[in-house]
Each structure stands twice: as C-alpha cells, then as structure tokens.
Design an enzyme around this catalytic site. Structure first.
Site, short mmCIF file in Angstrom:
data_model
loop_
_atom_site.label_atom_id
_atom_site.label_comp_id
_atom_site.label_asym_id
_atom_site.label_seq_id
_atom_site.Cartn_x
_atom_site.Cartn_y
_atom_site.Cartn_z
N ALA A 222 42.28 40.85 45.58
CA ALA A 222 41.32 40.87 46.90
C ALA A 222 41.48 39.53 47.51
CB ALA A 222 39.91 41.08 46.28
N GLY B 126 31.75 44.19 44.80
CA GLY B 126 32.58 43.40 44.01
C GLY B 126 33.87 42.97 44.92
N SER B 127 34.63 42.18 44.46
CA SER B 127 35.68 41.41 45.33
C SER B 127 36.66 42.66 45.84
CB SER B 127 36.56 40.62 44.35
OG SER B 127 35.98 39.48 43.72
N TRP B 128 37.13 43.54 45.04
CA TRP B 128 37.89 44.36 45.57
C TRP B 128 37.36 45.63 46.50
CZ3 TRP B 128 42.04 45.65 48.03
CH2 TRP B 128 42.85 46.58 47.55
N GLY C 286 30.22 49.87 45.39
CA GLY C 286 30.50 48.79 44.81
C GLY C 286 30.94 47.43 45.60
N LYS D 50 48.15 47.49 32.60
CA LYS D 50 48.63 46.13 32.91
C LYS D 50 47.43 45.21 32.91
CE LYS D 50 46.17 45.70 36.92
NZ LYS D 50 45.31 44.67 37.55
N ASP E 82 52.04 45.98 40.21
CA ASP E 82 50.78 45.58 39.83
C ASP E 82 50.75 44.73 38.33
OD1 ASP E 82 48.04 45.60 39.83
OD2 ASP E 82 47.79 47.63 39.14
#
Length: 335
Positions: A141, A11-13, A9, A192, A245
């Site tokens: 991120a 993506g940003s994270w 993956g 969350k 979080d």
C-alpha cells in the site's frame, strides 16, 4: 461509469485502493469502523491511522455507517481482516444493490471452515459466485500510495464483471490484468502470508540469501501443490498473484507478515510481536486454516506446518529449521 464505489475497511490497502479508484475516475465512499477516522478523511482528506501522509483525492469521502456507504454502490470493495469478514458481511448483506459486484481485497483462509474469502462472501451475502471478483498481487500500500508503478490481477468467473473492475482501477501507475482462476489467485495471496512469516523469521535468525531463496521457492511449491489439489491452474502461481505477491511480501520491510516474522525470529512471543507491529498479520491465523485445508486434501506443506507450530505451539524456530532440513529427501517437484 455510473454508480459510486463503497470501500468497506479503512486500513492501509483499503485506503490506497480508494485512491486508485478515485484516480481512475470513480466516486468512492470509505466505511471506517471508527467515526473519528471517517471524520478525518472527510475534513482533512487524510487517514490518521494508516498512510497519514497520503492526501486523498476529492472524489473520496468517508462514513462510519456501512449502510450509507453501500447504498446504491455498483462496486462494493471488501477490505477487512479475513477472520472478521463473515460477521461484518452478515450485517452488511441486506444493504447490497441487487446486481452489485463484490470485490475482495482480502488474503486469508477462514478458521474453522477452511473457506476462501470468495466462498465466505457467497455464503454470507447469499450471492452467486459470478458476482464476486478477487484482486490480488504484489500490492504494498505505501508504494502504491506514492504512485510507484505496480500491477495486480483481477480474477473472476464473470468476464464482464472482471473487466468492469479492471477499468475501474486502471491508472497511469496501476496496471490490472484479468484472470478467471479465482482459486489460484486467492490461495497465492493467502499462503504467501505464511511463507513471508517464515522469511522474516529466517532473516532475524541471521540466515542469508540461500536460505531465503529456498524458503520462497519451496514455499511457492507447496502453494502450487495445494492449488492444483483444489482445482487451480498451476500457471497462476508463476504470475503476479503467485510469485509476484510472494516476492514482494518476503523481500519488503513494508510487508507486515515478514515484519511480524522478524519479531518471532528474535525470540519474541506471539503477544509481544503483535504488540510491536500493531497490525494484522494474516498469516498468523491463516496458517491454521491452511494446514487444515492441506491435510483434508492430502497435501504436504512442511513450511506451513512449522510456522503453525512456531506461532501456536510455541516451538523454537531453531527446532523448526532442524525439522525442515531433516525431512526425507525427494525429487524437486510441485507435485
């Protein structure tokens, strides 16, 4: 440490996590769904779609072939949208090394099955639960990519594997703590997102700090109620994977669920909000699964119920506020 790490993956994270791993001394291969992104990471050391200003370390490479990334990997990090995990992992499972550790970065509950992400991994990959480790916490991120100090929780039932992941991601700017409460850490991360949607809606509607503080604290209360019903340690929700979080996701304009909620609070439709944000807001889909999970265990989650109605039944947010405020008064409790 021997053995490279696969991050599935881009993506940003996933991209930021690859940087953390490399900065901690690991060799990392990112799998990107699009070959053009993999090429950009290999050639220019940048992800053009996510965190484009971040120059990735030399230890990071990328490929568009998942099997190539996974082959021989000691750690396999899963960082795809939660509702796509089962389908993706079914294709990838045959390439996993026999004793590899699977690391979940995902924060969601699967629609239809109400399974947590670690449960989906165990079912789909056919691995024992002790091979799965969950990473969860206040981990925005862009801030981590900029090496701003942050911390996270590494949760697993196998202390050795949790310690392996902990040592693999510890850097001068990123501090991981271990925990054995997988259920609590996963629920904290999933719920969350829903509360952050509510926070964003309230912010866009012009409500102030009292309202937003109420949403965070009562949101944490309903998260803890569900967690306890499923066997989590209530103390987990006071830590990084719970309150930490939640605060980051609600208070930061970098948080995609809060931002998505702001669009809804301004009267936009789900489709308009999706078009404007262009990123996956996990809480939009997970609120359905979380609602179903809560009902199955007889747990009241009034904020989650109202977010589901706003997102999927077209309810006016003002009516949702009225519904929340007119509920029968009860003693303040996490029970």
């Amino acid at each position: 440490m021997s053995g490279h790490v696969a991050v599935l993956g881009a993506g940003s994270w996933g991209t930021a996590f690859a940087k953390i791993l490399a900065d901690a001394g690991r060799d990392v291969t990112i799998w990107a769904r699009r070959e053009s992104v993999a090429d950009a990471i290999r050639v220019h050391r940048r992800n053009p779609d996510y965190l484009p200003d971040l120059r990735l370390p030399e230890r990071v490479t990328a490929t568009g072939e998942a099997a190539k990334a996974i082959s021989g990997a000691e750690l396999v990090v899963l960082s795809v949208p939660s509702q796509t995990l089962r389908g993706n992992l079914a294709d990838w499972a045959g390439h996993l090394a026999p004793d590899s550790t699977l690391v979940s970065l995902m924060k969601g509950i699967e629609l239809g099955t109400t399974r947590r992400m670690s449960e989906v991994i165990v079912e789909t990959a056919g691995v024992s639960p002790d091979r799965v480790v969950v990473v969860s916490g206040p981990n925005l991120a862009p801030e981590i990519a900029a090496e701003q100090p942050a911390a996270t929780v590494v949760a697993g039932t196998d202390a050795r594997r949790a310690a392996l992941v902990q040592s693999s991601i510890r850097t001068p700017y990123f501090r991981p703590y271990t925990n054995d409460d997988v259920i609590g850490c996963e629920l904290g991360g999933a719920v969350k997102n829903v509360i952050a949607l509510a926070y964003g809606i309230a912010t866009a509607m012009g409500f102030g700090d009292n309202t937003r503080a109420m949403l965070m604290t009562r949101g944490l209360a309903e998260t803890a109620r569900l967690g306890v019903a499923l066997g989590a340690d209530p103390i987990t929700f006071a830590g990084l994977a719970g309150m930490g979080d939640l605060v980051a996701s609600c208070s930061s304009p970098l948080a995609r669920n809060r931002t998505f909620g702001e669009h809804l609070g301004r009267g936009e439709t789900l489709e308009q909000a999706q078009a404007a944000t262009r990123q996956t807001a996990e809480g939009v889909k997970s609120c359905l699964a979380i609602r179903d999970l809560a009902r199955a265990h007889g747990v009241e989650m009034p904020i989650t119920e109202q977010i589901e109605r706003i997102c999927h039944e077209g309810m006016d947010p003002r009516l949702a506020v009225d519904a929340l405020m007119s509920r029968t008064a009860k003693p303040e409790s996490y029970e």
